[in-house]
Design a protein around this motif. Structure first.
Motif, mmCIF file in Angstrom:
data_model
loop_
_atom_site.group_PDB
_atom_site.id
_atom_site.type_symbol
_atom_site.label_atom_id
_atom_site.label_comp_id
_atom_site.label_asym_id
_atom_site.label_seq_id
_atom_site.Cartn_x
_atom_site.Cartn_y
_atom_site.Cartn_z
ATOM 1 N N LEU A 11 0.845 -1.300 0.130
ATOM 2 C CA LEU A 11 0.029 -0.147 -0.434
ATOM 3 C C LEU A 11 1.062 1.228 -0.571
ATOM 4 C CD1 LEU A 11 -2.535 -1.397 2.844
ATOM 5 C CD2 LEU A 11 -2.431 -1.356 0.339
ATOM 6 N N LEU A 12 0.910 2.395 -0.702
ATOM 7 C CA LEU A 12 1.479 3.263 -0.955
ATOM 8 C C LEU A 12 0.347 4.573 -1.110
ATOM 9 C CD1 LEU A 12 3.877 3.049 -3.537
ATOM 10 C CD2 LEU A 12 4.652 2.616 -1.039
ATOM 11 N N ASP A 13 0.041 5.729 0.073
ATOM 12 C CA ASP A 13 -1.172 6.985 -0.070
ATOM 13 C C ASP A 13 0.146 8.061 -0.020
ATOM 14 O OD1 ASP A 13 -3.552 7.332 1.057
ATOM 15 O OD2 ASP A 13 -1.949 8.553 1.832
ATOM 16 N N ILE A 14 -0.801 9.248 -0.331
ATOM 17 C CA ILE A 14 0.263 10.060 -0.120
ATOM 18 C C ILE A 14 -0.008 11.326 0.342
ATOM 19 C CG2 ILE A 14 -0.045 12.711 -1.751
ATOM 20 C CD1 ILE A 14 -0.592 11.220 -4.554
ATOM 21 N N GLU A 15 0.748 11.888 1.378
ATOM 22 C CA GLU A 15 0.205 12.850 2.235
ATOM 23 C C GLU A 15 -0.687 14.133 1.931
ATOM 24 O OE1 GLU A 15 3.053 14.619 5.184
ATOM 25 O OE2 GLU A 15 3.790 14.993 4.082
ATOM 26 N N LYS A 16 -1.676 14.608 2.644
ATOM 27 C CA LYS A 16 -2.130 15.378 2.531
ATOM 28 C C LYS A 16 -2.295 16.242 1.015
ATOM 29 C CE LYS A 16 0.188 18.334 5.536
ATOM 30 N NZ LYS A 16 1.323 18.972 5.782
ATOM 31 N N TYR A 17 -3.117 14.859 0.654
ATOM 32 C CA TYR A 17 -3.810 14.694 -0.800
ATOM 33 C C TYR A 17 -4.147 15.876 -1.008
ATOM 34 C CZ TYR A 17 -5.944 12.683 -5.258
ATOM 35 O OH TYR A 17 -6.477 12.557 -6.471
ATOM 36 N N SER A 18 -5.521 15.647 -0.010
ATOM 37 C CA SER A 18 -6.445 16.685 -0.327
ATOM 38 C C SER A 18 -6.717 17.693 -0.389
ATOM 39 C CB SER A 18 -7.675 15.883 0.547
ATOM 40 O OG SER A 18 -7.354 16.046 1.859
ATOM 41 N N ASP A 19 -5.692 18.625 0.629
ATOM 42 C CA ASP A 19 -5.602 20.207 0.197
ATOM 43 C C ASP A 19 -4.887 20.399 -1.310
ATOM 44 O OD1 ASP A 19 -5.642 19.714 3.077
ATOM 45 O OD2 ASP A 19 -3.165 19.219 3.589
ATOM 46 N N ARG A 20 -4.582 19.655 -2.027
ATOM 47 C CA ARG A 20 -4.571 20.073 -3.366
ATOM 48 C C ARG A 20 -5.437 20.157 -4.069
ATOM 49 N NH1 ARG A 20 0.833 18.277 -2.646
ATOM 50 N NH2 ARG A 20 1.217 16.985 -1.219
ATOM 51 N N SER A 94 3.660 23.122 -4.094
ATOM 52 C CA SER A 94 2.547 22.169 -4.091
ATOM 53 C C SER A 94 2.571 21.185 -4.406
ATOM 54 C CB SER A 94 1.411 23.700 -4.744
ATOM 55 O OG SER A 94 1.919 23.980 -5.737
ATOM 56 N N ALA A 95 3.854 20.647 -5.458
ATOM 57 C CA ALA A 95 3.412 19.385 -5.814
ATOM 58 C C ALA A 95 4.700 18.794 -5.022
ATOM 59 C CB ALA A 95 4.158 19.575 -6.929
ATOM 60 N N GLN A 96 4.790 18.914 -4.166
ATOM 61 C CA GLN A 96 5.472 18.134 -3.447
ATOM 62 C C GLN A 96 5.154 16.910 -3.328
ATOM 63 O OE1 GLN A 96 8.770 18.343 -1.713
ATOM 64 N NE2 GLN A 96 8.903 20.215 -3.790
ATOM 65 N N ILE A 97 5.124 15.503 -3.799
ATOM 66 C CA ILE A 97 4.851 14.096 -3.273
ATOM 67 C C ILE A 97 6.147 13.797 -1.889
ATOM 68 C CG2 ILE A 97 5.528 13.288 -5.054
ATOM 69 C CD1 ILE A 97 3.772 10.891 -4.796
ATOM 70 N N ARG A 98 4.985 13.555 -0.778
ATOM 71 C CA ARG A 98 5.622 12.035 -0.043
ATOM 72 C C ARG A 98 4.260 11.360 0.326
ATOM 73 N NH1 ARG A 98 6.069 14.625 5.385
ATOM 74 N NH2 ARG A 98 8.283 13.343 5.319
ATOM 75 N N LEU A 99 4.943 9.330 0.856
ATOM 76 C CA LEU A 99 4.733 8.712 0.644
ATOM 77 C C LEU A 99 4.368 8.451 2.441
ATOM 78 C CD1 LEU A 99 5.011 7.550 -3.152
ATOM 79 C CD2 LEU A 99 3.121 8.194 -2.355
ATOM 80 N N ARG A 100 3.487 7.333 2.529
ATOM 81 C CA ARG A 100 3.388 6.420 3.726
ATOM 82 C C ARG A 100 3.528 4.909 2.431
ATOM 83 N NH1 ARG A 100 -1.133 9.776 4.814
ATOM 84 N NH2 ARG A 100 -2.365 7.827 5.188
ATOM 85 N N GLY A 101 3.670 4.008 2.808
ATOM 86 C CA GLY A 101 3.700 2.797 2.823
ATOM 87 C C GLY A 101 3.190 1.728 3.800
ATOM 88 N N VAL A 102 2.711 0.450 3.218
ATOM 89 C CA VAL A 102 2.789 -0.644 3.908
ATOM 90 C C VAL A 102 3.513 -1.899 3.398
ATOM 91 C CG1 VAL A 102 1.172 -2.111 5.387
ATOM 92 C CG2 VAL A 102 1.548 0.183 6.243
ATOM 93 N N VAL A 103 3.899 -2.597 4.083
ATOM 94 C CA VAL A 103 3.764 -4.334 3.304
ATOM 95 C C VAL A 103 3.628 -5.483 4.478
ATOM 96 C CG1 VAL A 103 5.274 -6.118 2.111
ATOM 97 C CG2 VAL A 103 6.176 -3.595 2.248
ATOM 98 N N ALA A 104 2.455 -6.033 3.872
ATOM 99 C CA ALA A 104 2.222 -7.514 5.008
ATOM 100 C C ALA A 104 1.831 -8.054 3.981
ATOM 101 C CB ALA A 104 0.898 -6.458 5.516
#
Length: 286
Positions: A11-20, A94-104
């Motif tokens: 799983l990979l998720d974009i931080e603060k996506y809804s703020d853009r 405003s276009a910086q991308i930072r990610l959270r990730g999970v491996v299970a």
């Protein structure tokens, strides 16, 4: 619905996506897909070994159990930070991308609507959404925070394979609506002590704190402010009367070296003995 089969879950998720705004979100989604594809290719996992689900600000990959989890973790720890750094150094704020990730890992079935079903998948999603993982990413200078499930740590991480330093993973426990979930966070744990575990909790009613609680006023033997037990009151010596007390044992009384003179008409509350003359020089002796 298909029978549940063993899968690796990424799983990979974009931080603060809804703020853009919409334009920025479209750009971030392209970058997310590029990062995911390049990372999986680096791990030797081609499209035939995975299924992808789009969740707007996140991507979910179900990977064949025969694909190397070790290679996937190694690629996540090396390829993702490199790609994010390359993208962000040329992007506006405003276009910086930072990610959270999970491996299970776990068992997942696919239903007739191409939906994914499985408790292990649910747990992985809750790890991705955990506040601890969000905080870990927010407090870091780099652009990626990775968490792995207990099973992935037990089977892969703790053995110290090349490119996967076991000492960099720390145990955490995150809350979920189905109870606490144990996992392993790569990198520093926000707000952790020396044991690298997430801290928290509430006090247990009735637990000793090392101090004796004050009795309530409605309990037997409790005393209200200003009250005192009779035996304690009896043991206390009588307090001296209010005001000053002067003892004159002959001679001229002085106060700070000064002679008492003038017309003095009495000594209130005091004890006078001996030859004392108060008043003018013509007064009678007392």
């Amino acid at each position: 619905m298909t029978d549940p089969v063993s899968r690796t879950i990424l799983l990979l998720d974009i931080e603060k996506y809804s703020d853009r705004d919409d334009i920025e979100q479209a750009y971030l989604r392209r970058m997310l897909y590029d990062v995911a594809d390049r990372t999986l290719e680096r791990a030797g996992i081609d499209e035939r070994l995975r299924l992808r689900a789009d969740r707007g600000d996140s991507v979910m990959e179900l990977i064949d159990a025969n694909a190397s989890v070790t290679a996937l973790l190694r690629a996540l720890l090396t390829e993702v930070p490199t790609q994010l750094h390359a993208v962000n150094r040329m992007a506006s704020s405003s276009a910086q991308i930072r990610l959270r990730g999970v491996v299970a890992t776990g068992y997942v079935a696919v239903d007739e609507h191409d939906g994914w079903v499985g408790s292990d998948l649910n747990h992985a999603c809750r790890l991705l959404d955990a506040q601890l993982l969000r905080t870990a990413l927010r407090e870091r200078r780099d652009d990626f925070a990775l968490c792995v499930s207990e099973s992935v740590h037990t089977g892969i991480v703790r053995h110290g394979h090349a490119g996967i330093p076991a000492e960099d993973f720390h145990p955490v426990t995150v809350d979920s609506k189905n109870g606490p979930l144990r996992a392993w966070l790569h990198g520093p744990v926000p707000g952790a002590g020396d044991d690298h575990c997430e801290k928290g909790g509430t006090s247990v009613p009735g637990a000793s704190s090392g101090e004796r609680p004050a009795p309530r006023r409605d309990q037997p033997g409790a005393q209200t402010p200003g009250s005192q037990a009779p035996e304690a009151r009896a043991a206390r010596p009588s307090a001296p009367p209010a005001g000053a007390v002067f003892h004159f044992d002959g001679g001229a009384p002085t106060f700070g070296g000064s002679l008492v003179g003038g017309d003095q008409h009495g000594v209130s509350g005091g004890q006078v003995t001996g030859d004392v003359h108060l008043g003018g020089s013509g007064g009678e002796s007392a």
